[in-house]
Design an enzyme around this catalytic site. Structure first.
Site, mmCIF file in Angstrom:
data_model
loop_
_atom_site.group_PDB
_atom_site.id
_atom_site.type_symbol
_atom_site.label_atom_id
_atom_site.label_comp_id
_atom_site.label_asym_id
_atom_site.label_seq_id
_atom_site.Cartn_x
_atom_site.Cartn_y
_atom_site.Cartn_z
ATOM 1 N N ASP A 249 -120.985 -7.491 -26.548
ATOM 2 C CA ASP A 249 -120.167 -7.210 -25.354
ATOM 3 C C ASP A 249 -120.413 -5.827 -24.778
ATOM 4 O O ASP A 249 -119.523 -5.213 -24.191
ATOM 5 C CB ASP A 249 -118.655 -7.375 -25.665
ATOM 6 C CG ASP A 249 -118.353 -8.724 -26.266
ATOM 7 O OD1 ASP A 249 -118.926 -9.711 -25.794
ATOM 8 O OD2 ASP A 249 -117.556 -8.780 -27.219
ATOM 9 N N HIS B 146 -122.388 -13.804 -21.979
ATOM 10 C CA HIS B 146 -122.681 -12.647 -21.144
ATOM 11 C C HIS B 146 -121.960 -12.873 -19.829
ATOM 12 O O HIS B 146 -122.013 -13.968 -19.288
ATOM 13 C CB HIS B 146 -124.178 -12.560 -20.829
ATOM 14 C CG HIS B 146 -125.023 -12.400 -22.047
ATOM 15 N ND1 HIS B 146 -124.948 -11.303 -22.853
ATOM 16 C CD2 HIS B 146 -125.963 -13.199 -22.572
ATOM 17 C CE1 HIS B 146 -125.820 -11.428 -23.830
ATOM 18 N NE2 HIS B 146 -126.441 -12.579 -23.692
#
Ligand code: GDP
Length: 430
Positions: free
Chosen positions: A12, A40
């Site tokens: 992340d 993503h």
């Protein structure tokens, strides 16, 4: 030439945004490990997307998107994802799937759920996408490569053989319904019709592309600290997240990887269980979580609130080192503009001694953060494109982090969009 885009931390970090941005000048983008267990998030002219399996280059019409052999391929999810982007008017992407990629089987997902249930309070906090059972089977040599869909007689025979031991576990360990070979075969035939147009000898394709002078991006999932070997074992993912594995998971020579862009977030966040030394709690964490990323730090796949922490120089230095970093992309810096002072973790105190070396798990669990506070810049830096225009305290923060981690920060990301990037000359860049 080949460039890898990988994460220094727990995932992340904003790899999707950086890959999407670098893909403008690339020909091919390859996913080389992991599965649909993480996502993503990408924001561009077509909208906001959460990708789990597709590489982050799918939004351009000049790129080819490749699913490498190292990926845990969930075929229905891949196809749902393709539909989700074409439904939002993104031109149909060019996609290739390695004939050697292995498939996440429906029972991998079930086993992941059953095992987490069985472990109860000692569970891994898995996303229950089947990733651990998938990689276990791959290395136990009872997995299924995409190419096996095209040899139906052998496939049937193998399915019957493989489910024998699965059914023993289902019956006696988990007390759950048993698997049926014929049903599984029929499901796999549906997978075959979905994937057939895309199947390709990816390693040969990439070999030719390299000979033709194409630019290839390798897109990693998660980050160093979740790497099976080098991460916070056993609270890791079941595949290698480091750039070195890009050669294996794409099928290219290791020496072709010329640049490793390691994405490092300006503060920390993590999902799942495991030691997280610079973690913060309560209102301080809630505030950062709410302001973080683009619309808050919540899992792209699961929607789970992420655990939050200050920037961890020890973990990030280690994360960058194991990746073989040539460039650091320092992301989500704009989010920190609200703070009067910004704490940064510069060391770990373990049994009364301070270290800046990232330790093995049982020592990590004892580590307490050594923190310094840097002055904040108290302003909105989004929209700035030139490093010199950043507030002094913001530059000081970047330069302090760079000195601590020892790798050149050559890109600073100050917003979720492709254009939100500041290129910087770093004294550490040779
Ligand atoms: P990845 O898995 O490494 O690609 O990271 P995620 O997509 O899960 O998380 C990154 C989040 O931060 C996404 O929502 C991005 O849109 C957002 N993001 C990326 N870079 C920046 C940045 O520089 N500033 C802000 N505000 N958000 C960013």
């Amino acid at each position: 030439m080949v460039k890898a885009v990988v994460g220094a931390n727990w995932g992340d970090e904003g790899k999707g945004k950086i890959t999407d941005m670098l893909a403008e000048n690339a020909d091919i983008i390859v996913r080389f490990q992991g599965g649909a267990n993480a996502g993503h998030t990408i924001k561009n002219k077509y909208g906001k997307f959460a990708l789990h399996t597709l590489p982050s280059g799918v939004f351009y019409d000049h790129t080819t998107s490749v699913i490498g052999n190292g990926v845990a391929l969930n075929i229905p999810i891949l196809f749902r994802e393709i539909k989700s982007i074409t439904d939002k008017n993104v031109p149909a992407p060019k996609i290739l799937v390695s004939e050697r990629a292995q498939m996440v089987m429906p029972y991998h997902i079930l086993f992941d759920q059953y095992e987490e249930e069985r472990l109860g309070g000692k569970s891994f906090g898995s996303t229950k996408s089947g990733i651990a059972p998938f990689y276990s089977d791959k290395y136990a040599k009872v997995g299924f490569q995409v190419c096996e869909l095209f040899d139906e007689a052998s496939l049937k025979e193998k399915l019957e053989r493989v489910i024998v031991s699965k059914n023993v576990l289902l019956e006696h360990l988990y007390h759950k319904p048993l698997l049926n070979a014929e049903e599984l075969f029929n499901t796999l035939m549906e997978y075959k019709s979905m994937v057939a147009p895309y199947v390709c000898d990816v390693a040969s394709f990439l070999d030719q592309a390299l000979k033709d002078g194409k630019t290839i991006l390798l897109e990693g999932q998660l980050g160093t600290l979740k790497d099976t070997d080098h991460g916070i074992y056993p609270m890791v993912t079941s595949s290698n997240t480091i750039a070195a594995y890009g050669a294996v998971g794409a099928g290219i020579p290791p020496y072709e990887i010329k640049e490793v862009v390691t994405v490092c977030k300006a503060y920390s966040s993590a999902v799942g269980a495991g030691a997280f030394v610079s973690e913060i709690f309560g209102d301080e964490a809630d505030e950062l979580r709410k302001r973080g990323g683009d619309g808050g730090e919540f899992g792209a796949t699961t929607g789970r609130p992420r655990r939050m922490g200050w920037f961890d120089c020890v973990a990030s230095k280690y994360g960058c080192r194991l990746q073989g970093t040539t460039d650091v992309a320092f992301t989500v810096l704009d989010v920190l503009g609200y703070l009067d002072e910004i704490p940064v973790c510069t060391g770990y105190e373990i049994d009364g001694k301070v270290t800046t070396n990232f330790p093995v798990t049982h020592l990590l669990e004892k580590a307490k953060p050594v923190t310094v506070k840097l002055p904040g810049w108290k302003s909105d830096i989004s929209g700035i494109r030139n490093y010199e225009e950043l507030p002094d305290n913001c530059k000081k923060y970047i330069e302090f982090v760079e000195e601590q981690i020892g790798y050149p920060i050559t890109m600073v990301s100050n917003g979720p969009g492709r254009e939100d990037i500041i290129y910087r000359k770093s004294p550490l860049k040779k």
